[in-house]
Design a protein around this motif. Sequence first.
Motif, PDB file in Angstrom:
ATOM      1  N   GLU A 120       0.824  -1.215   0.000  1.00  0.00           N
ATOM      2  CA  GLU A 120       0.000   0.000   0.000  1.00  0.00           C
ATOM      3  C   GLU A 120       0.855   1.259   0.000  1.00  0.00           C
ATOM      4  O   GLU A 120       0.527   2.239  -0.683  1.00  0.00           O
ATOM      5  N   SER A 121       1.955   1.247   0.746  1.00  0.00           N
ATOM      6  CA  SER A 121       2.811   2.443   0.782  1.00  0.00           C
ATOM      7  C   SER A 121       3.521   2.644  -0.557  1.00  0.00           C
ATOM      8  O   SER A 121       3.723   3.778  -0.995  1.00  0.00           O
ATOM      9  N   GLN A 122       3.894   1.551  -1.229  1.00  0.00           N
ATOM     10  CA  GLN A 122       4.511   1.673  -2.555  1.00  0.00           C
ATOM     11  C   GLN A 122       3.514   2.235  -3.569  1.00  0.00           C
ATOM     12  O   GLN A 122       3.863   3.082  -4.395  1.00  0.00           O
ATOM     13  N   LEU A 123       2.264   1.744  -3.491  1.00  0.00           N
ATOM     14  CA  LEU A 123       1.235   2.263  -4.399  1.00  0.00           C
ATOM     15  C   LEU A 123       0.940   3.733  -4.116  1.00  0.00           C
ATOM     16  O   LEU A 123       0.755   4.534  -5.038  1.00  0.00           O
ATOM     17  N   ALA A 124       0.903   4.082  -2.838  1.00  0.00           N
ATOM     18  CA  ALA A 124       0.656   5.481  -2.471  1.00  0.00           C
ATOM     19  C   ALA A 124       1.797   6.364  -2.952  1.00  0.00           C
ATOM     20  O   ALA A 124       1.573   7.507  -3.376  1.00  0.00           O
ATOM     21  N   LEU A 125       3.022   5.865  -2.891  1.00  0.00           N
ATOM     22  CA  LEU A 125       4.181   6.640  -3.344  1.00  0.00           C
ATOM     23  C   LEU A 125       4.089   6.942  -4.836  1.00  0.00           C
ATOM     24  O   LEU A 125       4.406   8.049  -5.279  1.00  0.00           O
ATOM     25  N   ARG A 126       3.618   5.972  -5.610  1.00  0.00           N
ATOM     26  CA  ARG A 126       3.485   6.184  -7.061  1.00  0.00           C
ATOM     27  C   ARG A 126       2.487   7.291  -7.392  1.00  0.00           C
ATOM     28  O   ARG A 126       2.649   8.016  -8.358  1.00  0.00           O
ATOM     29  N   ALA A 127       1.434   7.392  -6.581  1.00  0.00           N
ATOM     30  CA  ALA A 127       0.386   8.376  -6.861  1.00  0.00           C
ATOM     31  C   ALA A 127       0.549   9.647  -6.027  1.00  0.00           C
ATOM     32  O   ALA A 127      -0.315  10.517  -6.056  1.00  0.00           O
TER      33      ALA A 127
ATOM     34  N   GLN B 128       1.698  13.256  -4.381  1.00  0.00           N
ATOM     35  CA  GLN B 128       2.087  14.607  -4.775  1.00  0.00           C
ATOM     36  C   GLN B 128       3.567  14.778  -4.429  1.00  0.00           C
ATOM     37  O   GLN B 128       4.081  14.107  -3.537  1.00  0.00           O
ATOM     38  N   PRO B 129       4.282  15.652  -5.105  1.00  0.00           N
ATOM     39  CA  PRO B 129       5.720  15.830  -4.849  1.00  0.00           C
ATOM     40  C   PRO B 129       6.046  16.130  -3.377  1.00  0.00           C
ATOM     41  O   PRO B 129       7.059  15.673  -2.865  1.00  0.00           O
ATOM     42  N   GLU B 130       5.182  16.870  -2.682  1.00  0.00           N
ATOM     43  CA  GLU B 130       5.480  17.199  -1.290  1.00  0.00           C
ATOM     44  C   GLU B 130       5.249  16.003  -0.344  1.00  0.00           C
ATOM     45  O   GLU B 130       5.794  15.963   0.752  1.00  0.00           O
ATOM     46  N   GLN B 131       4.467  15.024  -0.774  1.00  0.00           N
ATOM     47  CA  GLN B 131       4.215  13.830   0.041  1.00  0.00           C
ATOM     48  C   GLN B 131       5.246  12.724  -0.204  1.00  0.00           C
ATOM     49  O   GLN B 131       5.428  11.828   0.614  1.00  0.00           O
ATOM     50  N   ALA B 132       5.910  12.772  -1.321  1.00  0.00           N
ATOM     51  CA  ALA B 132       6.811  11.694  -1.745  1.00  0.00           C
ATOM     52  C   ALA B 132       7.911  11.381  -0.730  1.00  0.00           C
ATOM     53  O   ALA B 132       8.153  10.196  -0.453  1.00  0.00           O
ATOM     54  N   PRO B 133       8.604  12.358  -0.137  1.00  0.00           N
ATOM     55  CA  PRO B 133       9.669  12.003   0.808  1.00  0.00           C
ATOM     56  C   PRO B 133       9.154  11.207   2.014  1.00  0.00           C
ATOM     57  O   PRO B 133       9.803  10.251   2.451  1.00  0.00           O
ATOM     58  N   LYS B 134       8.014  11.598   2.523  1.00  0.00           N
ATOM     59  CA  LYS B 134       7.455  10.886   3.675  1.00  0.00           C
ATOM     60  C   LYS B 134       7.037   9.466   3.295  1.00  0.00           C
ATOM     61  O   LYS B 134       7.283   8.517   4.040  1.00  0.00           O
ATOM     62  N   LEU B 135       6.421   9.321   2.147  1.00  0.00           N
ATOM     63  CA  LEU B 135       5.997   7.994   1.703  1.00  0.00           C
ATOM     64  C   LEU B 135       7.208   7.128   1.353  1.00  0.00           C
ATOM     65  O   LEU B 135       7.206   5.920   1.614  1.00  0.00           O
TER      66      LEU B 135
ATOM     67  N   TYR C 129      10.066   7.301   2.802  1.00  0.00           N
ATOM     68  CA  TYR C 129      10.589   6.877   4.104  1.00  0.00           C
ATOM     69  C   TYR C 129       9.736   5.741   4.679  1.00  0.00           C
ATOM     70  O   TYR C 129      10.260   4.778   5.242  1.00  0.00           O
ATOM     71  N   LEU C 130       8.425   5.822   4.512  1.00  0.00           N
ATOM     72  CA  LEU C 130       7.526   4.757   4.983  1.00  0.00           C
ATOM     73  C   LEU C 130       7.805   3.447   4.243  1.00  0.00           C
ATOM     74  O   LEU C 130       7.858   2.375   4.857  1.00  0.00           O
ATOM     75  N   VAL C 131       8.029   3.501   2.946  1.00  0.00           N
ATOM     76  CA  VAL C 131       8.368   2.311   2.161  1.00  0.00           C
ATOM     77  C   VAL C 131       9.685   1.719   2.660  1.00  0.00           C
ATOM     78  O   VAL C 131       9.823   0.505   2.830  1.00  0.00           O
TER      79      VAL C 131
END
Length: 163
Positions: free
Chosen positions: A129-136, A138-145, A147-149
């Motif tokens: 789920e975190s990998q899928l969320a990272l693909r979709a 926004q640029p500002e959310q990507a670093p946090k996601l 890190y979660l992955v």
Amino acid sequence: MSRTILIIAPETAAVPVADALRRDFDATVEVATNRRTGLAALRRNEYSLVLLEENLAAADPEATDLLYQNAVGAPILEINFVISSATRIVRQARAAIARSLHDQAQARASVTASLQSELSASLAGILLESQLALRAAQPEQAPKLRYLVELAGDLRNRLRTTA
């Protein structure tokens, strides 16, 4: 590890066995000379093993059932102290405790394997789920996601190495 053994038998039969267990098995041994004091001891303390004179057990089956119920996880051996030597009783006590320890170790291993399996399944879902969320993202959310992955991947790797 210290072992505590309860002997429920008349004093004349119990004392030589208790001495042999203390000497040959390096165990703490308590003696209860009748079912009532044995039951009280079982309610107060936990034991690694209970040795019960079989004639006491046969004399009152209902009281014997209470002893078994209160022994919790301690194995109970019904032994005829009159015809069994102290050496034989020590050997049986050692075997009963070894079986009990083996059963406990198997139970722990089974629980550990089950827990690792459940954690692996949950972690796989989180990672996916975190990998899928990272693909979709926004640029500002990507670093946090990202890190979660990374955290989920590290946890998965740690779980694999302990399995």
